[in-house]
Structures are given as C-alpha cells and as structure tokens.
Design an enzyme around this catalytic site. Sequence first.
Site: not given
Ligand code: FBP
Length: 549
Positions: A77, A141, A239, A198-199, A307, A171-172, A424-425, A201
């Site tokens: 991602g 991916r 709300y 990178k991530t 999430e 990690d992967d 995604y934002e 998360d």
């Molecule tokens: P990476 O670990 O590959 O950096 O991706 C993180 C992430 O943004 C997660 O937070 C999310 O669950 C997932 O990718 C969403 O995946 P996709 O971009 O395939 O919809």
Amino acid sequence: MNNDYSLNKARLEYKPQFPSLLKEIVSMNFSVGHVLPAQNEIKDLFPKTVNRPIVTLCKGERKQSAALRVGVVFSGGQAAGGHNVIAGLFDALYEMMPKSVLIGFLGGPSGIIEKKYIEISQEKLSLYRNQGGFDLIGSGRTKIETPEQLEISKKCMEELQLDGLVIVGGDDSNTNAAILAEYFLQNNCSTVVIGVPKTIDGDLQNEFIEISFGFDTACKTYAEMIGNIARDALSAKKYYHFIKLMGRSASHIALECALKTHPNAVLISEEVASEKKTLSSITAELADLIEKRAHAGKKYGVILIPEGVIEFIPEIKILITELNALLAQDSPHLEQIDTFSSLSEKISFVTELLKPEAANCFVSLPESIQKQLLLDRDPHGNVQVSKIETEKMFVETVTTELERRSDQGTFKGSFHPITHFFGYEGRAGYPSNFDANYCYSLGRMAALLIRDRFTGYMSCITKIHLAPQEWVPQGIPLTTMLNMETRQGKEKPVIKKALVSLKGKAFMTLQAGRKEWMIEDHYLFPGPMQFNGDIRLTDTIPESLQCEF
Ligand code: FBP
C-alpha cells in the site's frame, strides 16, 4: 492560473533535512557492531545471510566508487514519502558517481517478474520530490515467492546488470527481501538486496526500526479530520461519530490518533483481545458511555474504531477461522453456496455447517456483516477483514442495545449515529516534514549499503526524536528480524508484526487520560499538517514515539 505559490511547487522546492553523517557520502564508512543470534530454523533457511553484524555509519576515508546500477521497487500500500526514498537514493548514487543508473520497477514486484521498468532521470524525479503517493513507478501486492519467480527475478537482475535492488515495503515485503538476498547469494547472483521500512500501519517496528515511514503523515491527516469532526459534534451537539481508522491488524493508528485528538472513546484491538471482550461487552460499554453522556445532557460524541478490531474479538476470531476453512478456495462448500440465490439461504446453509459457538456468533451479527463475511473474500477464500464495515456493525449493535434500554426505561436520550472510514485519504498526501526527511535519509543510506555490498540488510535511521542532523543511520541484517510463524497452515519465516504493547508508554498515556475524555469533552483540534513556520509545529514526530523518550 498562477501556480507560482502553490503548495505543490513549494514542496517540490523543499530541501529535506538529513543526518550530518549522510552528507559527505563519498567519505562514509561503516563501523561493525555485534552479531545477533538467529533462530535455528532461520539459520537453516538463510545459511548465507545469517550471523551478520549490525553496521552503523561513521566518518571514514574518501572512497572511490564505481558507477552503480540500482533498481527500486515499491511493494504494497501507498505511504507518504516513498518518492523521497527514491530521491535520496538517486542523489546519493549521483554524488558517489554521476554515471550511476537508477531503474524503477513498475507496478510493484510484478514489474521485476515482467521486466517492466523505467530509468529514473533527474528531470522525471524533479516532479516528484516531497510529493505524496507512489505514482512515479506505482506499486503492487504481487509476492516473489515461488522457485520460478525467484529464478525469473535473478535473471532480471542479471540482464539489467544491477548492483543493487531496493525493496520498499512492509513486513511481508521485507521478508521477501531477505528471501531474495539469500537466493541471489546461493545462486551466484551479485545483486545486493536492501529493504526499506514502509507502511502507514506502524506495525513494522522493533528494537531496530523506530517507525515505518508513512505512519506520521497518515496519523496527522486522520487526526486533522477527527479534530474537525469533534468540533462539528461540539457545535451541532446532535450526532455520534463512529470513525473507523485504517491500519490492518494492529491499533497503532487508532492509538496515535486518540493521543492527538482525545475522543470520547477509542477501541484498542490488543486490549480487546487481552481482556477477552466480546461483541456484546463492547456494545454494552459503548451504550453505557452514550447513556452517561445523555445524563450529562450530551447527545453527541466521537468514537474511534481500529480497522482490524473484529479479528481480536474472541468469538468472531473463531468464526472467521471456521469460515476461512469452510469456504477455502478448494472447498466443495464454496461451489454449493453459490447455488443459493438469496442471502438468507446462504446464511442458513453456512450456519448449519458451523460449530455451535461460531454458529451462535454468526447469527448474532447484523445481516450486513454476515453478508460481508460470506461474500467479500480474497482470492484464497479468506474473509477480507479490513473490508468489513465494523463502524456500521457497532452502530447497529449499539442502536439495538439502546432501543432495548429505552424499552426498559433506563435510556431516555436520543442517538443519531454517523459513520466514517478514514483510510486511503492518509496514504498518499504530501509527506509531513518528518516523513519527507526520514524517507530521504533512508534512501541515501540504502545507496551506501549497496556501495559497501551489505546484502540482506534493511536501511534504518535511529534516534529520530533528535533533530534530523543527529539521526543515526544503521544497517540491520533482515535475518535478525525473522521468526518462524504459521501462515495459512505452513511454517514460514516472517518479520513479526508489532502490535500495540499494553505495557508501552503510549498505551499508558492513553489509559491515564481516556476516563476523563469519556464524559467531559477534552477534544484536541490538531488542524492541518504544517510545513512552514515554527518547528514545534512543522517537524514533530508521532506522539506515541514522543511518549517513549
Ligand atoms: P501495507 O502494509 O502494504 O503498507 O498496506 C497497508 C494498508 O494501507 C492497510 O492499512 C490496509 O488494510 C490495506 O493496506 C489496504 O489495502 P489495499 O490498498 O490493497 O486496499
């Protein structure tokens, strides 16, 4: 339109800060540290790349470097700052020897397998410096795993005569980098493989990696929006906002955003698992909060949901495991389920097949979630946990609970929920100054690791709580981070995903404050990320890291 003063242009002109040690690139050397022991299985699987020392950058003699040919690939991602890894790598290679060549593989690791690439020129790169996203070369991916894919990758390296390959991933992907490095050495391929963490998360963290890049920008982006929503809630007073935050399994993003904004409640998946909270106990806790706030005259609130929480609720975890086995790619039930036309028939069919505990849990879930569990599956037949609309699930279960309390006369307020998903934002916006600086430094360090042929190493930058000039660049052997884990029924070497530590200072800080935030409103409003001005506003590192120092 006059674009002279656009943020885009200003960011293109931003000069990333980086460690003083990475400035004089041609006279840098490595001091060799201690070797960390690897597990026995790792020693067997990675005979050529285990027992390597940690290396730290230091000043040395001026070194004459030959022109290097290097490939770079983004994996997984998006995360803000990726283009600066390329910029750091490109600049360092050029400073070492202007004739060096940088190749970018297109669309992720599949670009290596399909030999799709571009040569990165100064001119091309000049449009991407300090910009978000990965669009210069794209990402994907695909994993390089099978013997055929490994062999094709080796051939690609040889045909392109690459001295080095930089894999920018989570990690992967870094596990994959370790596998490729070992394979290349075992098969006489001279390409050096370097990983970059990178991530968004934040789960690629350990004693060597202080944080992965992208986490800071993502959290700052989400926190701005959460703060805005909190202020809206406080103004309109009508709300309840249920906000799901991206981050896959771990709750680092939810924790960081909570520290930045002080919501009325935040679920932390690791806490849910540790306290064995059930769906109904979490629902009851949220309903209690809403009831107490109603007593205080408050019909609004902000609730953060990570999430991956659904996987940490014990009974749902059991259900997901059973569903994954029942509806696996090669299972006969998968075909059978398609023969039913209506959702209710599919639900009854699956319920019959589940063991009693999982079946009870399945029937207790809202229909929309049952549908997602059955139909939203990845190519291996696994439930796509991250796609499940958990924020809607909690709204449904809490609504039902409040209606029940209302019928019993205990709840007298009103409840108007709104759901949001921020994901995604936060992945592809302009990198924060921290991510821009950090990534540029990681890229420069990767070039040096290639020059000195440290294959199977990760480019790391440590001491990031200090000013960038004082950061310490290190190379860490990827094999020291590997453990054996069962994945899809098989024992595999993997870099362990870091979950939120319930004993860590960041979680403790949350614990110290969260009770007060429930009824009294202590919202913080971080506002938009700042790039210019007071460095206390522009160059901050994540709160959860600040807590540690
Ligand atoms: P990476 O670990 O590959 O950096 O991706 C993180 C992430 O943004 C997660 O937070 C999310 O669950 C997932 O990718 C969403 O995946 P996709 O971009 O395939 O919809």
